[in-house]
Enzyme design. Structure first.
Site, short mmCIF file in Angstrom:
data_model
loop_
_atom_site.label_atom_id
_atom_site.label_comp_id
_atom_site.label_asym_id
_atom_site.label_seq_id
_atom_site.Cartn_x
_atom_site.Cartn_y
_atom_site.Cartn_z
N GLY A 1 0.79 -1.23 0.00
CA GLY A 1 0.00 0.00 0.00
C GLY A 1 0.82 1.27 0.00
CB SER B 1 15.71 -6.99 -5.79
OG SER B 1 14.99 -6.27 -6.76
N GLY C 1 21.97 7.30 -3.86
CA GLY C 1 23.00 6.52 -4.54
C GLY C 1 22.41 5.44 -5.42
CG HIS D 1 18.41 -5.96 -34.05
ND1 HIS D 1 18.93 -4.83 -33.48
CD2 HIS D 1 19.40 -6.89 -34.02
CE1 HIS D 1 20.17 -5.06 -33.09
NE2 HIS D 1 20.48 -6.31 -33.42
CD GLU E 1 16.93 1.76 -6.30
OE1 GLU E 1 16.32 2.13 -5.28
OE2 GLU E 1 17.88 0.99 -6.29
CD GLU F 1 5.73 8.59 -13.82
OE1 GLU F 1 5.64 8.43 -15.05
OE2 GLU F 1 6.31 7.76 -13.07
#
Length: 419
Positions: free
Chosen positions: A167, A196, A278, A376, A401, A405
């Protein structure tokens, strides 16, 4: 000044690298030269060029040959990352006294850009791991630094960053995961989303609420895998970033020692945001690597693919498109490196410049990769061709990160507050 410690190890290893004036790397098993106008070595010191060569070589030999396999079979390449850690890439900007390489933010950007030419997804995870190690190194006490950082820098253990919740995404200050103090432990309840490495990693840097509403009520805890009450959701199925697992991280009466808190109570949001400044440079750097590889893949395809009796490289429209791609790549790289320097120097404009770099580089580098796929033709849509994986892997960089927006909000807020 001669390099010492981990940096010396990186530079010594570079002696095995080809000394050609033109850097090279491997995509799909073919060695390709880098055109001088987009050479990522421009402007770097001799030392930076040395470890950039090491990173390019590692990407070429240890990552690129396996990039498609890791993606299609969803393999988390633990041993490959530990090989990268032997080069000093497990704690690039962590202090040397706890096993880090002690390099600058600009050095870090150079390394992540080079590694991403071999596999964006794996490098992006390594960048998150580095961010977590840096947070413990920077905000932890002596005991915490010595307990966690050496194993993280060697990648004997892996780390995950836990801020986003089901949320609360862009509105990170509204997070609900709670940590109630009970004797010498915090009792942690709640869940984190899109983590991750979740479930496969060993250390979780968790932002949680120890106080009232808003950012001042947030603290930061380090939760170790195996702690009772720490659980994980199902492995998410993703468009890209498939070499790293993504799961929800769930806390159910999870007892975490007070000694695992980074900094003071209420300091967590500051820790999280400083880490993300960072992280934004890191993820933008990963986008640079993907775009760099895609420009070269597109160039090489134009030189060999024939239509209407001549190679596509003779088509002026495609020549101009390639020129635009190269220009946007170099512009993105310059902005990212400027942001890295601003953060290293703790300049007053660092937050805004980091946001600009993340916004510009991730948008433009996705467009570069997408245009390379278009060049391609139908081949670009086949998984036999690396370009489609670069497109899929960098797309999420415009979201994580801090969404692009939100980057616009940060930049505009800075402009309007100083008017």
């Amino acid at each position: 000044m001669a390099a010492t410690g981990p940096l010396a190890r990186i530079c010594r290893l570079s002696s095995i690298i080809c000394r050609n004036h033109c850097l090279k790397y491997n995509i799909g098993g073919q060695r390709r030269g880098i055109a001088s106008c987009i050479d990522p070595a421009h402007g770097l010191t001799d030392e930076q060029k040395e470890f950039q060569k090491v990173a390019f070589d590692f990407a070429a030999n240890e990552m690129a040959p396996h990039m498609a396999e890791w993606d299609q079979q969803e393999i988390f390449p633990v041993e490959t990352m530990r090989k990268a850690a032997q080069l000093g890439f497990g704690g690039i900007y962590v202090h040397p006294d706890v096993g880090g390489s002690g390099l600058s933010r600009l050095d870090t950007s150079v390394i992540f850009e080079a590694l991403s030419t071999g596999c964006v997804s794996t490098t992006a995870y390594v960048s998150i791991h580095n961010m977590c190690a840096w947070m413990i190194d920077t905000f932890g006490n002596t005991e915490q630094r010595e307990r966690f950082c050496p194993d993280l820098c060697s990648m004997e253990k892996f780390a995950s960053y836990c801020l986003t919740e089901p949320g609360s995404g862009s509105d990170a200050a509204s997070l609900l995961t709670s940590a109630q103090l009970k004797d010498d432990h915090y009792i942690l309840n709640g869940s984190k989303a899109f983590i991750s490495g979740g479930g496969d990693t060993d250390v979780y840097v968790v932002m949680c609420r120890t106080g009232g509403k808003g950012p001042k009520g947030i603290s930061c805890l380090v939760v170790e895998k195996g702690t009772p009450g720490l659980n994980f959701g199902k492995k998410e199925r993703k468009v890209g970033w498939n070499s790293q697992p993504t799961r929800a991280v769930i806390f159910e009466d999870c007892a975490v020692p007070v000694s695992n808190r980074l900094g003071e109570e209420g300091q967590g949001f500051t820790i999280a945001m400083r880490g993300l400044n960072g992280g934004r440079i890191n993820i933008a750097s990963c986008s640079l690597g993907a775009a760099h590889a895609s420009v070269l893949l597109a160039r090489d395809h134009l030189l060999v693919r024939k239509q209407f009796g001549e190679t596509l490289s003779n088509n002026q429209f495609l020549q101009f498109k390639l020129a635009e791609m190269a220009t946007k790549l170099v512009a993105s790289r310059l902005l990212v490196r400027e942001a890295a320097s601003a953060l290293q120097e703790n300049r007053s404009d660092a937050v805004s410049i980091c946001s600009m770099a993340k916004l510009f580089a991730t948008d433009e580098c996705f467009n570069i990769c997408n245009q390379a796929l278009q060049m391609h033709g139908g081949y670009g849509y086949l998984k036999d061709y690396a370009v489609q994986q670069f497109v899929r892997d960098v797309r999420v960089h415009q979201i994580l990160e801090g969404t692009n927006e939100v980057m616009r909000m940060i930049i505009s807020r800075n402009l309007l507050s100083e008017s």
